[in-house]
Design a protein around this motif. Structure first.
Motif, short mmCIF file in Angstrom:
data_model
loop_
_atom_site.label_atom_id
_atom_site.label_comp_id
_atom_site.label_asym_id
_atom_site.label_seq_id
_atom_site.Cartn_x
_atom_site.Cartn_y
_atom_site.Cartn_z
N ASP A 280 -10.27 7.91 -12.97
CA ASP A 280 -9.19 7.27 -13.64
C ASP A 280 -9.53 6.77 -14.90
O ASP A 280 -8.59 6.09 -15.66
N TRP A 281 -10.79 6.66 -15.45
CA TRP A 281 -11.06 6.04 -16.47
C TRP A 281 -11.32 6.76 -17.51
O TRP A 281 -11.48 6.42 -18.98
N GLY A 282 -10.95 8.27 -17.26
CA GLY A 282 -10.76 8.96 -18.40
C GLY A 282 -12.01 9.63 -19.04
O GLY A 282 -13.14 9.82 -18.45
N ASN A 283 -12.09 9.83 -20.40
CA ASN A 283 -13.07 10.66 -20.81
C ASN A 283 -13.90 9.72 -22.07
O ASN A 283 -14.77 10.22 -22.75
N THR A 284 -13.53 8.40 -22.15
CA THR A 284 -14.08 7.38 -22.97
C THR A 284 -14.65 6.33 -22.11
O THR A 284 -13.69 5.73 -21.55
N TYR A 285 -15.89 6.02 -22.03
CA TYR A 285 -16.35 5.04 -21.16
C TYR A 285 -17.87 4.99 -21.47
O TYR A 285 -18.46 5.72 -22.01
N VAL A 286 -18.46 3.76 -20.80
CA VAL A 286 -19.90 3.52 -20.85
C VAL A 286 -20.24 3.43 -19.54
O VAL A 286 -19.85 3.08 -18.38
N GLU A 287 -21.34 4.43 -19.16
CA GLU A 287 -22.02 4.57 -17.98
C GLU A 287 -23.29 3.97 -17.98
O GLU A 287 -24.19 4.11 -18.64
N VAL A 288 -23.56 2.93 -16.89
CA VAL A 288 -24.96 2.58 -16.62
C VAL A 288 -25.67 3.21 -15.31
O VAL A 288 -24.93 2.99 -14.17
N ASP A 289 -26.71 4.09 -15.58
CA ASP A 289 -27.47 4.40 -14.44
C ASP A 289 -28.28 3.45 -14.02
O ASP A 289 -29.55 3.29 -14.59
N LEU A 290 -27.95 2.89 -12.91
CA LEU A 290 -29.02 1.38 -12.36
C LEU A 290 -30.37 2.22 -11.77
O LEU A 290 -31.19 1.36 -11.78
N THR A 291 -30.08 3.35 -11.16
CA THR A 291 -31.22 3.97 -10.65
C THR A 291 -32.42 4.30 -11.74
O THR A 291 -33.36 3.88 -11.76
N ASN A 292 -31.76 5.04 -12.78
CA ASN A 292 -32.65 5.41 -13.69
C ASN A 292 -32.57 4.62 -15.16
O ASN A 292 -33.41 4.83 -16.14
N GLN A 293 -32.08 3.55 -14.93
CA GLN A 293 -31.99 2.60 -15.96
C GLN A 293 -31.96 3.14 -17.41
O GLN A 293 -32.61 2.99 -18.12
N LYS A 294 -30.52 3.95 -17.21
CA LYS A 294 -30.11 4.32 -18.62
C LYS A 294 -28.77 4.21 -18.70
O LYS A 294 -28.06 4.01 -17.88
N VAL A 295 -28.40 4.09 -20.09
CA VAL A 295 -27.11 3.86 -20.51
C VAL A 295 -26.52 5.04 -21.45
O VAL A 295 -27.30 5.58 -22.16
N TYR A 296 -25.25 5.46 -21.09
CA TYR A 296 -24.65 6.70 -21.79
C TYR A 296 -23.17 5.90 -22.39
O TYR A 296 -22.50 5.18 -21.60
N LEU A 297 -22.81 6.31 -23.73
CA LEU A 297 -21.46 6.14 -24.22
C LEU A 297 -20.90 7.69 -24.33
O LEU A 297 -21.21 8.20 -25.18
N PHE A 298 -19.63 7.77 -23.76
CA PHE A 298 -18.90 8.92 -23.86
C PHE A 298 -17.44 8.57 -24.63
O PHE A 298 -16.82 7.58 -24.42
N VAL A 299 -17.36 9.24 -25.69
CA VAL A 299 -16.08 9.02 -26.37
C VAL A 299 -15.33 10.42 -26.44
O VAL A 299 -15.71 11.41 -26.94
N ASN A 300 -14.03 10.30 -25.92
CA ASN A 300 -13.10 11.59 -25.78
C ASN A 300 -14.12 12.67 -25.36
O ASN A 300 -13.73 14.00 -25.69
N GLY A 301 -14.98 12.46 -24.22
CA GLY A 301 -15.69 13.28 -23.41
C GLY A 301 -16.88 13.62 -24.17
O GLY A 301 -17.71 14.53 -23.47
N SER A 302 -17.21 13.21 -25.16
CA SER A 302 -18.47 13.64 -25.87
C SER A 302 -19.48 12.49 -25.83
O SER A 302 -19.05 11.33 -26.16
N LEU A 303 -20.79 12.78 -25.92
CA LEU A 303 -21.71 11.80 -25.58
C LEU A 303 -22.01 11.34 -27.00
O LEU A 303 -22.42 11.96 -28.00
N VAL A 304 -21.95 9.93 -27.39
CA VAL A 304 -21.96 9.26 -28.52
C VAL A 304 -23.51 8.78 -28.67
O VAL A 304 -24.23 9.16 -29.39
N VAL A 305 -24.02 8.17 -27.60
CA VAL A 305 -25.14 7.59 -27.57
C VAL A 305 -25.87 7.23 -26.02
O VAL A 305 -24.85 7.29 -25.30
#
Length: 587
Positions: free
Chosen positions: A455-480
């Motif tokens: 339900d968060w759609g395709n623009t969101y910030v993902e925090v991988d607690l296991t791998n200690q990494k962060v992702y930013l997706f905007v409209n389904g595309s990885l921005v950073v």
């Protein structure tokens, strides 16, 4: 010749007198025969006084006989006697047929009888007819009075008593019959379901008791109007005097199966029922719950009245439903409820819809004890609750593909659809009452990006607690994407997993710890980019952090719960998010 002529004239004269006498005697005989016929017809009735009738008839005959004697003088008699003697036999027998005789008689009377004699003859005839008429009237009077006297102790023709023909019977005869009927008496109880129960009079020591009612009923008859009963029926309901053992009757009734509470059911009033298209009146169910006091009272009254059948429904022996099918309150309730069925509310949940139409509304409409139409509050509330359970995503688990390509499940957090159930219940009721036909979204306490999954759609910030990494997706595309350091578990500051959203964002903010007694803070950390998402936990740059890139760096150099980012990563995220952007933390 002259002598012969005289003799012939004398014979003719005698013949004429004989004819006259014969004719009068014939008429007298006919009158007597009529009287005798009347006498016989009247005597056929068993109630005519024989002696009185015979006396009246004999009086009438004697008077008629005197009137019919020929009016002849002694001289004429003496003169006729020898001549009649001489001319016996064939000479006196007229050689005329009946028709010629009548003509001859009429001619003779017209020629030989004087006008006075004719008038006298007519007078006698009229007198005879008058006496016959009086005799007949007398006989009729005797018959009329005889029957009147008879019915002073008997019931009229065509009389029924308690449904039984008792025509022309005495009270004693009827009482004897009633006594016989009492000896075989049974009271049949017609129950609500059509079955029957019998009460045998012998089981309650029922006996016949004579009374005065039948005698009074006979006396009440107007005996002089008895002829009316020949064509008019008289129907009488008379009580039959009986007595019985009341204690035995009470015990008998208490032992009946229909008096057992386990065999009784409560009545159900008529009510509006939905048949799939509309509301119509559902007929009442009379049940079989007996009102014991009424039942026993009615049974006693029926036995005392010697009645054979008692309909328990008609006599009010059952507890009645409050409303029957024809009650105006029930009909009005049906009409009102059918009006509500015209409403239609269509809820949208992304591509999915839920329709509240007549078939759904019918389940919520009900009536109170007074047939006032009301909503089933629990039914409406349950419907909204079910919608929320189906479409709300608040605090639910979600499965998605992470930035590193793995399929993960996210639990917890406060992000997602959350319906305002209390508000929507009232809104739905109002829409139904207004018979609205609308399409709408329900009221929400909290919304999400989409009704699709996740339900968060395709623009969101993902925090991988296991791998200690962060992702930013905007409209389904990885921005950073880049390394991060999350909270230190050993100090109880581990960053919680779950779905969240950015509450707001700010630049050049100093993060502070708890305030000390002297007014200073336990710690202070100035940051350039601040993006809180879970209370005091947020995304921010951390220039002091030296554990970036070490997947286990959070274990020894972890934060107080925030997600520490490299400056460039924090800046990129800050520039591409807004309040409400989802933040997904997972292991």
């Amino acid at each position: 010749m002259e002598n012969e002529k005289k003799e012939n004239n004398k014979v003719v004269g005698v013949d004429e007198n004989v004819q006259t006498v014969d004719k009068e005697q014939t008429e007298a005989e006919k009158a007597a025969e009529n009287v005798e016929e009347l006498e016989l017809s009247v005597l056929e009735s068993e109630d005519v006084d024989d002696a009185e009738l015979e006396l009246n008839l004999w009086d009438a005959e004697e008077e008629d006989a005197e009137d019919l004697e020929p009016d002849l003088s002694e001289a004429e008699g003496e003169e006729l006697e020898p001549e009649l003697t001489e001319m016996e036999g064939e000479e006196l027998e007229p050689e005329l047929d009946e028709e010629d005789g009548e003509d001859f008689e009429e001619d003779f009377q017209d020629e030989e009888l004087s006008e006075e004699e004719l008038e006298e003859k007519k007078r006698k005839r009229k007198k005879l007819l008058k006496r016959i008429g009086l005799s007949v009237a007398g006989l009729i009077a005797v018959v009329y009075l005889g029957f009147a006297f008879y019915f002073s102790s008997h019931f009229f023709f065509h009389t029924t008593i308690n449904g039984t023909d008792q025509s022309m019977k005495k009270v004693e005869e009827i009482e004897k019959l009633m006594e016989q009927q009492v000896s075989v008496y049974k009271l049949v109880l017609e129950e609500v379901d059509g079955s029957t129960t019998e009460i045998d009079g012998n089981d309650i020591d029922l006996i016949y008791v004579k009374g005065d009612e039948l005698t009074n009923l006979v006396k009440a008859q107007n005996i002089f109007l008895w002829p009316v009963s020949l064509w008019k029926n008289q129907e009488i309901e008379a009580s039959v005097g009986v007595s019985y053992d009341e204690t035995k009757l009470d015990e008998y009734l208490n032992g009946l199966q229909i008096m057992n509470p386990e065999n009784q059911s409560a009545p159900v009033s008529a009510y509006p029922e939905y048949d799939g298209e509309k509301f119509s009146v559902k007929a009442e169910d009379l049940g079989s719950q007996i009102i014991a006091e009424v039942f026993k009272e009615k049974v006693g009254a029926y036995i005392s009245g010697f009645q054979n059948t008692m309909n328990m429904v008609e006599e009010g022996c059952y507890v009645e439903p409050k409303y029957y099918s024809d009650a105006p309150e029930v009909i009005a309730a049906c009409d009102t409820m059918n009006e509500y069925l015209g409403a239609s509310i269509t809820y949208t949940f992304g591509d999915a819809t839920e329709v509240v139409d007549g078939s759904v509304i019918a389940q919520w409409l009900t009536t109170d004890e007074n047939m006032a139409v009301t909503y089933n509050e629990e039914g409406v509330a349950q419907y909204i609750k079910d919608l929320a359970a189906k479409y709300d995503t608040y605090r639910t688990d979600r499965t998605f593909t992470s930035g590193n390509g793995n399929t993960v499940t996210v639990s917890g957090g406060n992000y997602g659809w959350r319906m305002d159930q209390a508000t929507e219940i009232e809104a739905l009721k109002a829409s139904i009452a207004a018979k609205e036909v609308i399409t709408k979204e329900p009221a929400y306490l909290q919304t999400a990006a989409t009704h699709n999954s996740p339900d968060w759609g395709n623009t969101y910030v993902e925090v991988d607690l296991t791998n200690q990494k962060v992702y930013l997706f905007v409209n389904g595309s990885l921005v950073v994407s880049g390394p991060c350091v999350t909270g230190k578990p050993s100090t109880g500051c581990a960053t919680p997993q779950g779905s969240y959203s950015i509450k707001y964002k700010a630049m050049n903010v100093t993060l502070r710890g708890p305030k000390q007694p002297d007014g200073s803070y336990e710690w202070e950390s100035p940051v350039t980019f601040w993006m809180p998402f879970n209370g005091g936990i947020g995304l921010h740059d951390a220039s002091w952090q030296h554990a970036f890139g070490d997947p286990r760096g959070y274990l020894y150099s972890g934060s107080r719960g925030c997600v520490n980012l490299q400056y460039s990563v924090a800046q990129t995220i800050y520039n591409n998010v807004a309040a409400g952007t989802p933040v997904i933390c997972h292991y």
